[in-house]
Enzyme design. Structure first.
Site, PDB file in Angstrom:
ATOM      1  CG  HIS A 156      32.995  35.977  38.184  1.00 41.51           C
ATOM      2  ND1 HIS A 156      33.625  34.909  37.589  1.00 41.51           N
ATOM      3  CD2 HIS A 156      34.020  36.637  38.416  1.00 41.51           C
ATOM      4  CE1 HIS A 156      34.662  35.079  37.750  1.00 41.51           C
ATOM      5  NE2 HIS A 156      35.260  36.123  38.337  1.00 41.51           N
ATOM      6  NE  ARG A 168      39.592  32.672  37.340  1.00 45.58           N
ATOM      7  CZ  ARG A 168      39.576  33.967  37.170  1.00 45.58           C
ATOM      8  NH1 ARG A 168      38.667  34.574  38.238  1.00 45.58           N
ATOM      9  NH2 ARG A 168      39.941  34.674  36.319  1.00 45.58           N
ATOM     10  CD  GLU A 206      32.076  31.927  36.742  1.00 43.39           C
ATOM     11  OE1 GLU A 206      32.328  31.951  38.113  1.00 43.39           O
ATOM     12  OE2 GLU A 206      32.973  32.815  36.260  1.00 43.39           O
TER      13      GLU A 206
END
Length: 313
Positions: free
Chosen positions: A279, A229, A258
């Site tokens: 990601h 994270r 994000e």
């Protein structure tokens, strides 16, 4: 009882989603802005979300909501104190990225230890044509075999990374919240590891777990990998450390915000030896289908009166 199911951000899951095994109405939205959520979830008994936040101010306007099925492992987008106090069940996805995320970590280790990006970029710039011999050594290359991998967070993914790393001849240093005979503390890992990989959730305790002091304690030849994270590492401190040669490189699949629509310091292309991916460590086609199947399994189990993969405050 017929349930109304609303998937707030279906675009985040590139997989087939089978129908649940009970009477229901189903509505999906490719994405949902925070201002859309209350209107879209009116009358819904089951909400599916991946990254759309569901906080107290939203949840208290949704009296019919019984289940929040999170289409991910991380549940930091959910106000779990509110859901626990108000009888809203929360479920999440577990053990689905057992191949894809560890493979992404190993790929980043190879790319950074062997300086692949720097060599590819230098060839594209014409450096090879200018060389005085058949090759050149502008960037250091280090073996993976015999190096030490520090794993901070030794759950299912940490263990899967370790299995692959051991096959490559790496030595292990492990830290986890669960005590054990082979657990070492984080300062020891940072001091001794050639590669450090982070595999733990973002919590108040792990926010900025790795800052300037921690980076300075690492080997100058070490690399840091974060596929967990954004926010576990102080991004400004990391940028400064890479620019200053405090550590040799970093591979990140996550950022604090994000998508980074307002920019992010780690997107500065002048930062040396940094690889940032969007990601996607979790997102092999196979893993996404496992996730989609487990998501519906969680919903079916809840309606059948045997909820699973429960998350509480």
């Amino acid at each position: 009882m017929s349930h109304k199911i609303v998937f707030l951000d279906r675009e985040t899951l590139d997989a087939n989603l089978r129908k649940p095994n009970f009477p229901h109405d189903y509505v999906e939205y490719a994405q949902s802005a925070p201002t859309d959520v209350v209107e879209r979830l009116k009358g819904a008994t089951i909400a599916i979300t991946n990254k759309v936040p569901l906080r107290e101010e939203t949840l208290k306007q949704l009296p019919d909501l019984k289940l929040i099925a999170v289409a991910a492992t991380g549940t930091d987008v959910i106000d779990k104190a509110y859901t626990t106090a108000n009888g809203i069940t929360v479920s999440n996805i577990r053990n689905y990225a057992f191949n894809t995320l560890p493979e992404h970590v190993i790929a980043l280790i190879f790319a950074l230890r062997r300086n692949l990006v720097n060599y590819v970029d230098s060839v594209r710039r014409g450096r090879w044509q200018e060389a005085n011999q058949f090759c050149y050594f502008d960037y250091p290359i280090y073996d993976i075999s015999g190096s030490t991998l520090g794993i901070i967070g030794y759950g299912a993914l940490g263990k899967s990374i370790a299995t692959r790393a051991e096959a490559l001849g790496m030595k292990m240093l492990i830290n986890d919240v669960v005590p054990g005979p082979n657990i070492v503390d984080i300062p020891t890992i940072l001091r001794e590891a050639d590669v450090v990989t982070l595999n733990l959730p973002l919590t108040p305790q792990t926010k900025n777990l790795i800052g300037a002091k921690e980076l300075a304690s690492m080997k100058k030849t070490a690399i840091l990998i974060n596929t967990a994270r954004g926010g576990i590492v102080d991004e400004q401190a990391l940028a400064d450390a890479l620019r200053g040669g405090v550590i040799a490189g970093a591979g990140f699949d996550v950022l604090t915000v994000e998508p980074p629509k307002q920019g992010n310091i780690l997107l500065d292309p002048t930062i040396p030896n940094l690889i940032v991916t969007p990601h996607v460590a979790w997102a092999s086609k196979e893993a996404m289908q496992v996730l989609a199947d487990q998501l519906v399994d969680n919903i079916d189990a809840f309606v059948a009166g045997a909820p699973r993969n429960l998350v509480t405050a």
